[in-house]
Scaffold this motif. Structure first.
Motif, mmCIF file in Angstrom:
data_model
loop_
_atom_site.group_PDB
_atom_site.id
_atom_site.type_symbol
_atom_site.label_atom_id
_atom_site.label_comp_id
_atom_site.label_asym_id
_atom_site.label_seq_id
_atom_site.Cartn_x
_atom_site.Cartn_y
_atom_site.Cartn_z
ATOM 1 N N LEU A 52 0.828 -1.204 0.000
ATOM 2 C CA LEU A 52 0.000 0.000 0.000
ATOM 3 C C LEU A 52 0.863 1.255 0.000
ATOM 4 N N GLY A 53 1.921 1.251 0.820
ATOM 5 C CA GLY A 53 2.792 2.413 0.851
ATOM 6 C C GLY A 53 3.448 2.679 -0.489
ATOM 7 N N VAL A 54 3.963 1.630 -1.113
ATOM 8 C CA VAL A 54 4.625 1.782 -2.409
ATOM 9 C C VAL A 54 3.644 2.246 -3.474
ATOM 10 N N CYS A 55 2.507 1.587 -3.588
ATOM 11 C CA CYS A 55 1.567 1.911 -4.668
ATOM 12 C C CYS A 55 0.962 3.303 -4.492
ATOM 13 N N LEU A 56 0.664 3.698 -3.252
ATOM 14 C CA LEU A 56 0.117 5.036 -3.033
ATOM 15 C C LEU A 56 1.175 6.117 -3.235
ATOM 16 N N ASP A 57 2.406 5.855 -2.809
ATOM 17 C CA ASP A 57 3.474 6.825 -3.057
ATOM 18 C C ASP A 57 3.725 6.997 -4.554
ATOM 19 N N LEU A 58 3.739 5.895 -5.278
ATOM 20 C CA LEU A 58 3.967 5.980 -6.723
ATOM 21 C C LEU A 58 2.797 6.667 -7.413
ATOM 22 N N LEU A 59 1.580 6.394 -6.930
ATOM 23 C CA LEU A 59 0.406 7.073 -7.482
ATOM 24 C C LEU A 59 0.499 8.572 -7.263
ATOM 25 N N ASP A 60 0.922 8.989 -6.081
ATOM 26 C CA ASP A 60 1.065 10.417 -5.807
ATOM 27 C C ASP A 60 2.083 11.051 -6.744
ATOM 28 N N LEU A 119 -7.088 -5.615 7.973
ATOM 29 C CA LEU A 119 -5.781 -5.462 7.342
ATOM 30 C C LEU A 119 -5.593 -4.049 6.803
ATOM 31 N N LEU A 120 -6.582 -3.522 6.105
ATOM 32 C CA LEU A 120 -6.472 -2.170 5.550
ATOM 33 C C LEU A 120 -6.403 -1.127 6.662
ATOM 34 N N ASP A 121 -7.195 -1.303 7.698
ATOM 35 C CA ASP A 121 -7.189 -0.341 8.791
ATOM 36 C C ASP A 121 -5.821 -0.306 9.471
ATOM 37 N N ALA A 122 -5.265 -1.490 9.733
ATOM 38 C CA ALA A 122 -3.993 -1.560 10.460
ATOM 39 C C ALA A 122 -2.827 -1.034 9.643
ATOM 40 N N THR A 123 -2.880 -1.201 8.330
ATOM 41 C CA THR A 123 -1.709 -0.887 7.500
ATOM 42 C C THR A 123 -1.765 0.483 6.846
ATOM 43 N N THR A 124 -2.861 1.215 6.997
ATOM 44 C CA THR A 124 -2.951 2.537 6.365
ATOM 45 C C THR A 124 -2.971 3.681 7.372
ATOM 46 N N ARG A 125 -3.028 3.374 8.653
ATOM 47 C CA ARG A 125 -3.157 4.436 9.664
ATOM 48 C C ARG A 125 -1.985 5.417 9.633
ATOM 49 N N ASP A 126 -0.787 4.919 9.378
ATOM 50 C CA ASP A 126 0.401 5.772 9.472
ATOM 51 C C ASP A 126 0.973 6.180 8.117
ATOM 52 N N LEU A 127 0.236 5.924 7.041
ATOM 53 C CA LEU A 127 0.720 6.334 5.727
ATOM 54 C C LEU A 127 0.517 7.831 5.526
ATOM 55 N N PRO A 128 1.283 8.457 4.631
ATOM 56 C CA PRO A 128 1.117 9.894 4.377
ATOM 57 C C PRO A 128 -0.316 10.231 3.981
ATOM 58 N N PRO A 129 -0.903 11.284 4.581
ATOM 59 C CA PRO A 129 -2.340 11.578 4.395
ATOM 60 C C PRO A 129 -2.632 12.278 3.071
ATOM 61 N N THR A 130 -2.541 11.540 1.986
ATOM 62 C CA THR A 130 -2.847 12.087 0.666
ATOM 63 C C THR A 130 -4.335 11.929 0.364
ATOM 64 N N PRO A 131 -4.866 12.673 -0.611
ATOM 65 C CA PRO A 131 -6.263 12.460 -1.020
ATOM 66 C C PRO A 131 -6.534 11.023 -1.462
ATOM 67 N N LEU A 140 -5.141 8.288 -0.207
ATOM 68 C CA LEU A 140 -5.298 7.484 1.005
ATOM 69 C C LEU A 140 -6.660 7.737 1.644
ATOM 70 N N LEU A 141 -7.089 8.983 1.678
ATOM 71 C CA LEU A 141 -8.407 9.293 2.234
ATOM 72 C C LEU A 141 -9.503 8.548 1.472
ATOM 73 N N ALA A 142 -9.390 8.517 0.152
ATOM 74 C CA ALA A 142 -10.366 7.778 -0.655
ATOM 75 C C ALA A 142 -10.336 6.295 -0.311
ATOM 76 N N LEU A 143 -9.153 5.735 -0.139
ATOM 77 C CA LEU A 143 -9.028 4.319 0.204
ATOM 78 C C LEU A 143 -9.700 4.013 1.532
ATOM 79 N N ARG A 144 -9.580 4.902 2.497
ATOM 80 C CA ARG A 144 -10.091 4.626 3.836
ATOM 81 C C ARG A 144 -11.562 4.972 4.012
ATOM 82 N N THR A 145 -12.133 5.804 3.147
ATOM 83 C CA THR A 145 -13.484 6.300 3.415
ATOM 84 C C THR A 145 -14.493 6.050 2.305
ATOM 85 N N GLU A 146 -14.042 5.900 1.074
ATOM 86 C CA GLU A 146 -14.986 5.771 -0.038
ATOM 87 C C GLU A 146 -15.234 4.305 -0.378
#
Length: 499
Positions: free
Chosen positions: A352-360, A448-460, A462-468
């Motif tokens: 998740l960290g790699v793919c979201l960072d690369l997406l950003d 799994l998603l909740d535990a592994t995304t809490r400390d990732l950089p708060p990009t839009p 990531l917000l979509a991943l956690r809430t939408e």
């Protein structure tokens, strides 16, 4: 014993070709029907099908009212569950145990060809399950890609191989662990990108690697030469020539959702896409390796082209292995439940960290279980990721420029700045194709998603991943419409877990 044309056809072929497999094939058919029916039922329950008017969940399962008034009824369906089986689904009170017969009985647009694919999927899955289990742990890196007989964990046409006889499946499919003799097609005036191997050139003529199935069934009378031996990988049409070189061949038949040919656009842009993706991935500090495209060539038609790629195995260090994520669960099966959960959590946090960072940064990977590989140490801990096959990634010129990269040196379908399109590409593939199958249920995926995304950089993103709602490919609708990608939105297991 055999209920449908594809089942009977494969049974008759086996009886003459490999009679010792016939009893195992017949014994595997009921389980294959139940597996494919479960994947079809998942699509009927969770996808935006235009002829499904309403869905209702009750204590005895799920009912779907069709626009013509008929009623489907079946068991509960968890969209993230894997390894499930469905004994039957009722249509107006009549039980159907075979997915092809159910689809034919629905009489919906596109249902007849899809029913034929479901028939072939069941028969081929049963044949795949006759493959002898590996004698031990893999000794060659490509053997990790030949472990599982079941294919895509959510796709109802997970093993549909139209046009492949029983003999051809045994000769070419990875789960049967064959060595495949490629063919070489001489092409004068071919489009070539990158340094083509000198042993595959003869003056102005380029020798293109061709899959033997393609040579026989699609290229017809074209003259071909014997080519090198190779080992089929998860994608079947991509093969390992050795420990350092893989070749992606054109295969003009529909495997799961797509016809697996290679467009002229892919040949033209293969090297530029590879160079761009690798340059952006360098920003991630060694967490991600992009397998380099070494060369690409084609005859100007999608049925005769090939791409040469660096093997992902070259990125393994001492005491490390490179394992496709689709096979990671099997690799971890020998671990204790606590260790297995720890390894999956470590992988999910890394991926998740790699793919979201690369997406950003501006690159949206199609990071499903086949394209994404994990570099693991001797204890099974994930250390880095490897990504292969850049033919269908998406690139955001605006995001690249914002982060100081030059504008991409290409045009066309790979480029898109729409955040929804970019997120669909990343999340729809990573979660549905990698993390969902590893978790195995909605509850476990939410945790799994909740535990592994809490400390990732708060990009839009990531917000979509956690809430939408989470986008996933509507695999059943795609096969019924046969018009590109369609998407379903599933309840977010993170928010569902917190309710």
């Amino acid at each position: 014993m055999c209920d449908t044309p594809a089942e009977r056809e494969l049974a008759e072929e086996l009886a003459g070709l490999r009679p010792e497999l016939t009893s195992g094939y017949l014994a595997a058919l009921p389980g294959a029907r139940a597996t494919v029916l479960a994947r079809l039922w998942r699509g009927l329950v969770h996808e935006p099908l235009p002829w499904a008017a309403a869905r209702a969940r009750g204590s005895d399962g799920i009912s779907i009212r069709l626009t013509d008034g008929r009623r489907l009824h079946g068991p509960p369906s968890d969209p993230w569950a894997t390894g499930t089986a469905v004994a039957d689904v009722e249509l107006d009170g009549v039980p159907y145990r075979h997915p092809a017969l159910l689809m034919a009985a629905l009489h919906v647009p596109g249902g007849a060809p899809f029913a034929a694919e479901l028939d072939h999927s069941v028969a081929s899955l049963a044949l795949s399950r006759t493959a002898r289990p590996p004698a031990g742990p893999p000794t060659e890196p490509w053997e990790w890609e030949q472990q599982s007989p079941d294919g895509h964990p959510y796709h109802p046409t997970c093993r549909s191989r139209p046009g492949f006889s029983a003999a051809e499946q045994l000769a070419y499919a990875p789960e049967h662990r064959p060595v495949v003799g490629l063919r070489l097609a001489p092409v004068t005036g071919a489009t070539v990108r990158g340094p083509w191997p000198p042993q595959w050139q003869d003056g102005d003529t380029v020798l293109l690697p061709v899959h033997p199935w393609q040579a026989e069934h699609v290229l017809g009378g074209r003259h071909v030469l014997p080519g090198p031996p190779a080992h089929p990988l998860l994608s079947l049409r991509t093969l390992a020539l050795d420990h350092r070189l893989h070749v992606k061949t054109a295969l003009s038949t529909r495997l799961t959702s797509q016809v697996r040919d290679i467009s002229a656009y892919s040949v033209d842009h293969a090297l530029a896409t590879s160079e761009l993706a690798a340059r952006v991935a360098d920003r991630l500090g060694g967490r991600l390796h992009i397998t380099r495209t070494l060369a690409a060539a084609g005859a100007g038609t999608p049925d005769l082209a090939a791409v040469l790629r660096e093997s992902p195995y070259v990125h393994a260090g001492t005491d490390e292995q490179v394992i496709p994520v689709a096979e990671l669960s099997g690799h971890l099966a020998s671990h204790s439940p606590h260790e297995r959960l720890a390894r999956i959590t470590d992988f999910a946090r890394l991926a998740l960290g790699v793919c979201l960072d690369l997406l950003d940064l501006g690159v949206a990977l199609e990071a499903h279980g086949q394209n994404l590989l994990a570099v693991v140490d001797r204890e099974g801990r994930p250390r880095r990721l490897v990504y292969r096959d850049l033919a269908d990634i998406r690139i955001s010129p605006a995001r690249l420029v914002r982060h100081g990269f030059p504008a991409p040196p290409m045009t066309g379908r790979l480029l898109d700045d729409d955040p929804a399109v970019l997120r669909r590409k990343v999340l729809g593939c990573l979660i549905a194709g990698a993390l969902g199958p590893l978790a195995g249920s909605t509850a476990e995926l939410g945790a799994l998603l909740d535990a592994t995304t809490r400390d990732l950089p708060p990009t839009p993103d990531l917000l979509a991943l956690r809430t939408e709602e989470l986008p996933v490919k509507a695999l059943t609708l795609m096969r019924l419409s046969a018009e590109g990608d369609h998407w379903a939105l599933l309840p977010n297991p993170v928010t569902t877990r917190q309710d």
